[in-house]
Motif scaffolding. Sequence first.
Motif, PDB file in Angstrom:
ATOM      1  N   TYR A  98       0.737  -1.400  -0.091  1.00  0.00           N
ATOM      2  CA  TYR A  98       0.274  -0.282   0.218  1.00  0.00           C
ATOM      3  C   TYR A  98       0.849   1.213  -0.073  1.00  0.00           C
ATOM      4  CZ  TYR A  98      -3.888   2.723   0.830  1.00  0.00           C
ATOM      5  OH  TYR A  98      -4.731   4.348   0.655  1.00  0.00           O
ATOM      6  N   PHE A  99       2.072   0.978   0.783  1.00  0.00           N
ATOM      7  CA  PHE A  99       2.646   2.925   0.648  1.00  0.00           C
ATOM      8  C   PHE A  99       3.271   2.922  -1.318  1.00  0.00           C
ATOM      9  CE2 PHE A  99       7.168   4.507   0.846  1.00  0.00           C
ATOM     10  CZ  PHE A  99       6.910   5.695   2.316  1.00  0.00           C
ATOM     11  N   ARG A 100       3.874   1.545  -1.576  1.00  0.00           N
ATOM     12  CA  ARG A 100       4.358   1.439  -2.440  1.00  0.00           C
ATOM     13  C   ARG A 100       3.444   2.076  -3.101  1.00  0.00           C
ATOM     14  NH1 ARG A 100       7.703  -3.815  -2.504  1.00  0.00           N
ATOM     15  NH2 ARG A 100       9.925  -3.372  -2.397  1.00  0.00           N
ATOM     16  N   GLN A 101       2.164   2.412  -3.034  1.00  0.00           N
ATOM     17  CA  GLN A 101       0.937   2.712  -4.521  1.00  0.00           C
ATOM     18  C   GLN A 101      -0.050   3.650  -3.619  1.00  0.00           C
ATOM     19  OE1 GLN A 101      -3.069   0.761  -4.617  1.00  0.00           O
ATOM     20  NE2 GLN A 101      -1.604  -0.221  -6.941  1.00  0.00           N
ATOM     21  N   ASN A 102       0.297   4.171  -2.259  1.00  0.00           N
ATOM     22  CA  ASN A 102      -0.338   5.548  -1.583  1.00  0.00           C
ATOM     23  C   ASN A 102       0.531   6.120  -1.339  1.00  0.00           C
ATOM     24  OD1 ASN A 102      -3.157   5.144  -3.533  1.00  0.00           O
ATOM     25  ND2 ASN A 102      -2.774   3.088  -3.162  1.00  0.00           N
ATOM     26  N   ASN A 103       1.444   5.256   0.191  1.00  0.00           N
ATOM     27  CA  ASN A 103       1.079   5.998   1.080  1.00  0.00           C
ATOM     28  C   ASN A 103       0.938   5.595   2.866  1.00  0.00           C
ATOM     29  OD1 ASN A 103       2.771   7.144   3.401  1.00  0.00           O
ATOM     30  ND2 ASN A 103       2.907   9.000   2.636  1.00  0.00           N
ATOM     31  N   PHE A 104       1.309   5.236   3.881  1.00  0.00           N
ATOM     32  CA  PHE A 104       0.785   4.631   5.279  1.00  0.00           C
ATOM     33  C   PHE A 104      -1.056   5.353   5.122  1.00  0.00           C
ATOM     34  CE2 PHE A 104       5.377   5.038   6.515  1.00  0.00           C
ATOM     35  CZ  PHE A 104       5.208   2.760   6.117  1.00  0.00           C
ATOM     36  N   CYS A 105      -1.471   4.185   5.728  1.00  0.00           N
ATOM     37  CA  CYS A 105      -3.498   4.791   6.038  1.00  0.00           C
ATOM     38  C   CYS A 105      -3.895   4.159   7.380  1.00  0.00           C
ATOM     39  CB  CYS A 105      -3.640   4.034   4.099  1.00  0.00           C
ATOM     40  SG  CYS A 105      -4.355   2.381   4.375  1.00  0.00           S
ATOM     41  N   LEU A 106      -4.854   4.304   7.606  1.00  0.00           N
ATOM     42  CA  LEU A 106      -5.217   3.192   8.902  1.00  0.00           C
ATOM     43  C   LEU A 106      -5.697   1.995   8.396  1.00  0.00           C
ATOM     44  CD1 LEU A 106      -6.187   3.914  11.763  1.00  0.00           C
ATOM     45  CD2 LEU A 106      -8.431   4.650  11.183  1.00  0.00           C
ATOM     46  N   PRO A 162     -11.439   7.621   7.794  1.00  0.00           N
ATOM     47  CA  PRO A 162     -12.019   6.119   7.253  1.00  0.00           C
ATOM     48  C   PRO A 162     -10.728   4.902   7.379  1.00  0.00           C
ATOM     49  CG  PRO A 162     -10.813   7.870   6.270  1.00  0.00           C
ATOM     50  CD  PRO A 162     -11.237   8.389   7.203  1.00  0.00           C
ATOM     51  N   TRP A 163     -11.222   3.585   7.220  1.00  0.00           N
ATOM     52  CA  TRP A 163     -10.105   2.297   6.845  1.00  0.00           C
ATOM     53  C   TRP A 163     -10.280   2.524   5.224  1.00  0.00           C
ATOM     54  CZ3 TRP A 163      -8.044   0.692  11.358  1.00  0.00           C
ATOM     55  CH2 TRP A 163      -9.290   0.914  13.120  1.00  0.00           C
ATOM     56  N   ARG A 164      -9.026   2.843   5.012  1.00  0.00           N
ATOM     57  CA  ARG A 164      -9.081   3.192   3.187  1.00  0.00           C
ATOM     58  C   ARG A 164      -8.211   1.199   3.088  1.00  0.00           C
ATOM     59  NH1 ARG A 164      -7.395   8.271   4.184  1.00  0.00           N
ATOM     60  NH2 ARG A 164      -9.005   9.205   3.067  1.00  0.00           N
ATOM     61  N   LEU A 165      -7.252   0.637   4.594  1.00  0.00           N
ATOM     62  CA  LEU A 165      -6.948  -0.975   4.209  1.00  0.00           C
ATOM     63  C   LEU A 165      -8.088  -1.782   4.978  1.00  0.00           C
ATOM     64  CD1 LEU A 165      -6.023  -2.584   2.783  1.00  0.00           C
ATOM     65  CD2 LEU A 165      -3.416  -2.113   4.018  1.00  0.00           C
ATOM     66  N   SER A 166      -8.675  -1.946   4.149  1.00  0.00           N
ATOM     67  CA  SER A 166      -9.434  -3.551   5.314  1.00  0.00           C
ATOM     68  C   SER A 166      -9.075  -4.281   4.925  1.00  0.00           C
ATOM     69  CB  SER A 166     -11.317  -3.217   5.257  1.00  0.00           C
ATOM     70  OG  SER A 166     -11.737  -3.765   6.183  1.00  0.00           O
ATOM     71  N   VAL A 214     -13.811  -0.859   2.579  1.00  0.00           N
ATOM     72  CA  VAL A 214     -14.915  -0.339   3.459  1.00  0.00           C
ATOM     73  C   VAL A 214     -15.145   1.636   3.221  1.00  0.00           C
ATOM     74  CG1 VAL A 214     -14.551  -0.257   6.293  1.00  0.00           C
ATOM     75  CG2 VAL A 214     -14.557  -2.271   5.108  1.00  0.00           C
ATOM     76  N   ALA A 215     -14.235   1.460   2.253  1.00  0.00           N
ATOM     77  CA  ALA A 215     -14.350   2.864   2.022  1.00  0.00           C
ATOM     78  C   ALA A 215     -14.027   2.963   0.756  1.00  0.00           C
ATOM     79  CB  ALA A 215     -12.462   3.546   2.649  1.00  0.00           C
ATOM     80  N   ASP A 216     -14.884   4.073   0.019  1.00  0.00           N
ATOM     81  CA  ASP A 216     -15.086   4.237  -1.685  1.00  0.00           C
ATOM     82  C   ASP A 216     -13.389   4.564  -1.936  1.00  0.00           C
ATOM     83  OD1 ASP A 216     -17.789   4.784  -0.722  1.00  0.00           O
ATOM     84  OD2 ASP A 216     -18.356   6.156  -1.042  1.00  0.00           O
ATOM     85  N   ASP A 217     -12.446   5.016  -1.249  1.00  0.00           N
ATOM     86  CA  ASP A 217     -11.709   4.961  -2.051  1.00  0.00           C
ATOM     87  C   ASP A 217     -10.326   4.060  -1.605  1.00  0.00           C
ATOM     88  OD1 ASP A 217     -11.886   6.014   0.733  1.00  0.00           O
ATOM     89  OD2 ASP A 217     -10.434   7.687  -0.123  1.00  0.00           O
ATOM     90  N   GLY A 218     -10.720   3.113  -0.814  1.00  0.00           N
ATOM     91  CA  GLY A 218      -9.920   2.068   0.248  1.00  0.00           C
ATOM     92  C   GLY A 218      -9.581   0.475  -0.351  1.00  0.00           C
ATOM     93  N   TYR A 219      -9.333  -0.494   0.253  1.00  0.00           N
ATOM     94  CA  TYR A 219      -9.284  -1.546  -0.619  1.00  0.00           C
ATOM     95  C   TYR A 219     -10.025  -2.919   0.527  1.00  0.00           C
ATOM     96  CZ  TYR A 219      -6.202  -0.905  -3.873  1.00  0.00           C
ATOM     97  OH  TYR A 219      -5.268   0.038  -5.488  1.00  0.00           O
ATOM     98  N   GLY A 220     -10.720  -3.806   0.054  1.00  0.00           N
ATOM     99  CA  GLY A 220     -11.440  -4.955   0.935  1.00  0.00           C
ATOM    100  C   GLY A 220     -10.129  -5.606   0.445  1.00  0.00           C
TER     101      GLY A 220
END
Length: 771
Positions: A565-573, A666-670, A700-706
């Motif tokens: 995820y960091f390589r694609q976007n950075n860190f996330c909750l 938002p939980w962008r990575l669930s 879970v988030a519109d701009d995230g991944y499950g």
Amino acid sequence: MAEAHQAVAFQFTVTPEGIDLQLSHQALSEIYLSGVRSWKKRVIRLKNNVITGVYPASPSSWLFVVIAILATMYTRSDPSMGLIAKIQEHLPVSQSMSSQCQAVLSAVLFSTMLWLLLIFTMRLCLKQLLSYHRWMFEQHGKMSNTTKVWVVSSGAHLSGRKPLLYSYQGSLPNLPVPVVKDTVKRYLESVRPLMDDTQYERTTKLAEEFESSLGNRLQWYLKLKSLWAANYVSDWWEEYVYLRGRSPIMVNSNYYGMDFLFVTPTPIQSARAGNSIHSFFLYRRKLNKEEIKPSRIPGTVIPLCAAQCERIFHTTRIPGEETDTVQHWQDSDYIVVYHKGRYFRLRVYQAGRLLSPREIEFQIQRILDDPAAPSKGEAHLGALTAGDRIPWAKARTKFFSTGLNKRSLDCIEKAAFFVTLDDDEQGMMGDDPAASLDNYAKNLLHGKCYDRWFDKSFSVVFYKNGKCGINAEHSWADAPVLAHVWEVGLKTGAYFPWFLKSIMTYLCQCFSCEEQISQSLDVAQKLADDIDFHVFSFQEFGKGKVKKCRVSPDAFIQMCLQLAYFRQNNFCLTYEASMTRLFREGRTETVRSCSNESSAFVRAFEGGEAPDVCRRLLRAASEKHQLLYRMAMTGGGIDRHLFCLYVVSKYLGVESPFLKEVLSEPWRLSTSQTGVQQVELFDLVNHPEYISCGGGFGPVADDGYGVSYSLIGDNMINFHISCKHSCPQTDAHKFGSQIKKALHDIINLLSGAQPEPKKPEAGRPEVKKDQ
């Protein structure tokens, strides 16, 4: 809509001679047998309640205690220390009873009270043993003396006679309420890698203000609830997270499970359906008798809460305008089958006997061969359960409250479960197996948006080529509970003229109802079209190689996800689901996988630090992740506590800027690991192909991944990745490629192999070593 002829017990006809009363002997026989079956279940339930109520003792132990006390009386000793004589003095008996009979009766009463006291003591000891969780935090091979004593004691208490499914329920400890100070501290630590100094300072001030003022007041109410309720989280979690949601449950809440990945036991659709449906009812029979073994933590004798098992069958989510409800019925002898826009009721019992797989197959084939067209409004009826909840609740009240419409809807909702006979072919097939697997996952998640009854506890889908899958509603239970059923269904369902009628006669005659169906279908279709799915089976290595590197497989994958995820976007909750079923009525807790330690490793690895430094940071991050996971399992998580504090604040009508901000993040990575529940059912060494590909869920988030993943055997990891096409920053296939690359990079780091040379990537965030 297929024509139906309802079987009725009595038919009245008014004739010139009076009332002509006809009796249907078949219907009366079915009513009688249904009543017998119902009473048998009541007797079994009563017997099991007695057995589980005295566990870990047995009902027969009462007789042993009585005989022992009576035997001591005849040796002229008094083990009661005078209590038997006191009981005899106060017995409300007639003068006609001899003193000897009175003495025996007093001894029996004393024995019963002694027996109950012993049971209470044993259950209290068992509860104390199950409340000890320090063993989870000790290093492998370094066991404290306290834990050694606990291992011996728990083994003696839990390895005795065979328990029933619910035997341990009364002995499970209640979920503890964490200290507010500890929860706030762990929260601030979890968000540090996601904030700059200014943001973190602001959040710290909000947290300190909350802790010193409102937090203690809200905590008092939670402690009061924990003393009164079996679990201070679960009822509010079900109500506010699931049932109060007004958006579609399709994609947003429901999840799915897949069939075997590499094999199809039979290409005959009806045969696969017959075997699987029969196996589900065999499981239900064992469930009713409580003959299913209680689930335990793998490799231990520690039991998990089985409360969620009660609502597996004949359970439906009922829509409401403000909140939905979960309705569970005690029994049902039929299923509802959907095929080509038509609904059928298929009874699986005849004369009190469960139909054989071959008999069910014959009935399924009759449905497949039925040429009747669906009636007006029937074909897309299921779309009501796929769209927004408020329109469905209003339509249900307006059009399904009386008459045939109500009876027909009741029949669907009270069915044991829902079955779809799909005309599509799915699975890993064709010239592009990878793409076909993605389509398979999408189809299981939402289908055509109208060919599932998304409100049912679970719907089983059988495809034209013999493949199958399952779609489950989430509010009544979590995935591991349904996975237990599904695994049994896969295992037993893979090896192996009476009436059948459609029940949906003229269910939707009103045009306005058809209009509501059309509107719900539009909402659901837009949601389904927006879902991007990628499923792949990674077989270049698995948990076997990871364990040889002395790293937890789950922590390894979570670090890979952080790196990808960091390589694609950075860190996330980041959300990782953990269970809390060590406690009574426990469900889930959140593991915040993005930590200071994991972010330090990722930055060092991407910044080109020396391999030894990266390995040290990776091991530190893995150990921290394991600590967080164990804390979540043992009641020391962050998010459920903060969630309940927020609910209390709403009840009290007070605002907390801190809690409001926490709950809106938002939980962008669930993520979630879907492990095999019953490894003993499958021979992964000799027949590794007979294993499910796992299951997945929507983002879970519109701009995230499950992301759902399952570690199969020692050499396979399956991934299910979802996101939305409408978000330009997400792409399921690109993220899947990043995950594969991260898997290779980190295993090479651990094994000492040279990593592949890095290539510049567009949009990759700049790494600053001084952060």
